[in-house]
Design a protein around this motif. Structure first.
Motif, PDB file in Angstrom:
ATOM      1  N   PRO A 226       1.251  -1.365  -0.349  1.00 32.36           N
ATOM      2  CA  PRO A 226      -0.098   0.005  -0.358  1.00 32.36           C
ATOM      3  C   PRO A 226       0.622   1.388   0.207  1.00 32.36           C
ATOM      4  O   PRO A 226       1.698   1.347   0.501  1.00 32.36           O
ATOM      5  N   ARG A 227       0.477   2.388  -0.431  1.00 29.43           N
ATOM      6  CA  ARG A 227       1.120   3.511  -1.313  1.00 29.43           C
ATOM      7  C   ARG A 227       0.156   4.595  -1.447  1.00 29.43           C
ATOM      8  O   ARG A 227      -1.330   3.863  -2.036  1.00 29.43           O
ATOM      9  N   THR A 228       0.304   5.781  -0.865  1.00 27.50           N
ATOM     10  CA  THR A 228      -0.464   7.045  -1.446  1.00 27.50           C
ATOM     11  C   THR A 228       0.362   8.078  -2.204  1.00 27.50           C
ATOM     12  O   THR A 228       1.034   8.108  -2.336  1.00 27.50           O
ATOM     13  N   PHE A 229      -0.763   8.434  -2.799  1.00 32.54           N
ATOM     14  CA  PHE A 229      -0.233  10.186  -3.003  1.00 32.54           C
ATOM     15  C   PHE A 229      -0.651  11.167  -2.574  1.00 32.54           C
ATOM     16  O   PHE A 229      -2.128  10.982  -2.702  1.00 32.54           O
ATOM     17  N   GLY A 230      -0.535  12.238  -2.764  1.00 33.52           N
ATOM     18  CA  GLY A 230      -0.614  13.143  -2.068  1.00 33.52           C
ATOM     19  C   GLY A 230      -0.900  14.462  -3.221  1.00 33.52           C
ATOM     20  O   GLY A 230      -1.874  15.486  -2.590  1.00 33.52           O
ATOM     21  N   ASP A 231      -1.054  14.204  -4.519  1.00 30.82           N
ATOM     22  CA  ASP A 231      -1.721  15.701  -4.939  1.00 30.82           C
ATOM     23  C   ASP A 231      -2.023  14.148  -6.559  1.00 30.82           C
ATOM     24  O   ASP A 231      -1.743  13.240  -6.668  1.00 30.82           O
ATOM     25  N   ILE A 232      -3.172  14.959  -7.102  1.00 27.03           N
ATOM     26  CA  ILE A 232      -4.270  13.357  -8.498  1.00 27.03           C
ATOM     27  C   ILE A 232      -3.719  14.597  -9.336  1.00 27.03           C
ATOM     28  O   ILE A 232      -4.249  16.026  -8.822  1.00 27.03           O
TER      29      ILE A 232
END
Length: 268
Positions: A226-232
């Motif tokens: 699992p990992r995240t993205f701070g902007d899309i």
């Protein structure tokens, strides 16, 4: 939604048992009564028809089928995946993309995204919009109910609500290649404050998810952490649906002509 589906199954089982159990009991009684050693049993070789018996034999199953059909009809409309869940809380929008072999969750209002991790606030309706980057797949959180398919170039809709905090297993239930068995994720239902804290942490440490980053993410991989993205990119999901964003290239042959190196975990 899962509780309502469970209730329908239990009601249907009880209704069917109301026929099955008496039939099984009657079978034993008839076999015992018409045994060869019972002189009270009447042997009537010329008997062929009884309107009363036919009425009972056919009316009970007919009424049962009508009853079951009514329950299924009402339940199918009440549990329509596309129907929003009534609540005094504002729904959370989540865009879901099935990749090879991982899940991408985009939160357009919060402008964050995550891979193989879905975090939602408890007691808050979640409105999912789902598509696929390549092959046909399926999205299922058994603890909440309502499996639904994802297809490239199409958007399906699903509404769910977690009524208590905790972790729920999420998975794909449609075979899609080498990494299918590891195409799982964890759905975390947390307090509203916990959800806000998770969004803030994703914004603070995650990288940006634009079309270039998505192209790298769409590469086939197995058992991604699992990992995240701070902007899309706000247009990314629609671009995936419209197929203006190309799908991942998939595995390619090695320089020596050997097959692509995409194998189940632990394989060679």
């Amino acid at each position: 939604m899962g509780a309502a589906e469970n209730n329908i199954l239990l009601i249907a089982t009880v209704i069917m048992l109301a026929i099955i159990v008496p039939t099984m009991i009657a079978t034993v009684i008839f076999a015992w009564w018409y045994r060869e050693s019972n002189p009270k049993a009447r042997y009537r070789p010329d008997w062929a028809f009884s309107g009363r018996i036919e009425l009972v034999v056919w009316s009970i199953p007919l009424l049962t089928i009508i009853f079951l059909g009514g329950i299924a009809w009402i339940g199918a409309h009440d549990l329509d995946p596309a129907v929003p869940i009534r609540s005094d809380k504002k729904p959370i929008q989540v865009q879901v993309v099935s990749l090879d072999w991982k899940w991408l969750f985009i939160y357009p209002e919060q402008r964050v995204a995550a891979v193989n991790q879905l975090v939602v606030p408890v007691d808050t309706p979640i409105q999912f919009h789902l598509t696929s980057s390549s092959v046909w797949n399926s999205f299922f959180v058994p603890g909440l109910g309502s499996m639904i398919y994802t297809m490239r170039g199409m958007v399906t809709r699903l509404n769910l609500l977690a009524d208590r905090e905790g972790d729920h297993l999420g998975l794909s239930t449609h075979f899609s290649g080498d990494g299918f068995s590891d195409m799982n994720f964890t759905m975390k239902s947390v307090s509203p404050a916990g959800f806000d804290a998770w969004v803030a942490s994703a914004r603070g440490v995650g990288s940006s998810l634009d079309k270039a980053a998505y192209g790298a993410l769409a590469q086939q991989s197995i058992a991604d952490r699992p990992r995240t993205f701070g902007d899309i990119d706000p247009e990314l999901f629609q671009g995936i649906v419209d197929q203006t964003v190309p799908p991942g290239p998939g595995p390619t042959e090695k320089a020596d002509g050997a097959p692509p190196n995409v194998r189940p975990k632990g394989g060679s």
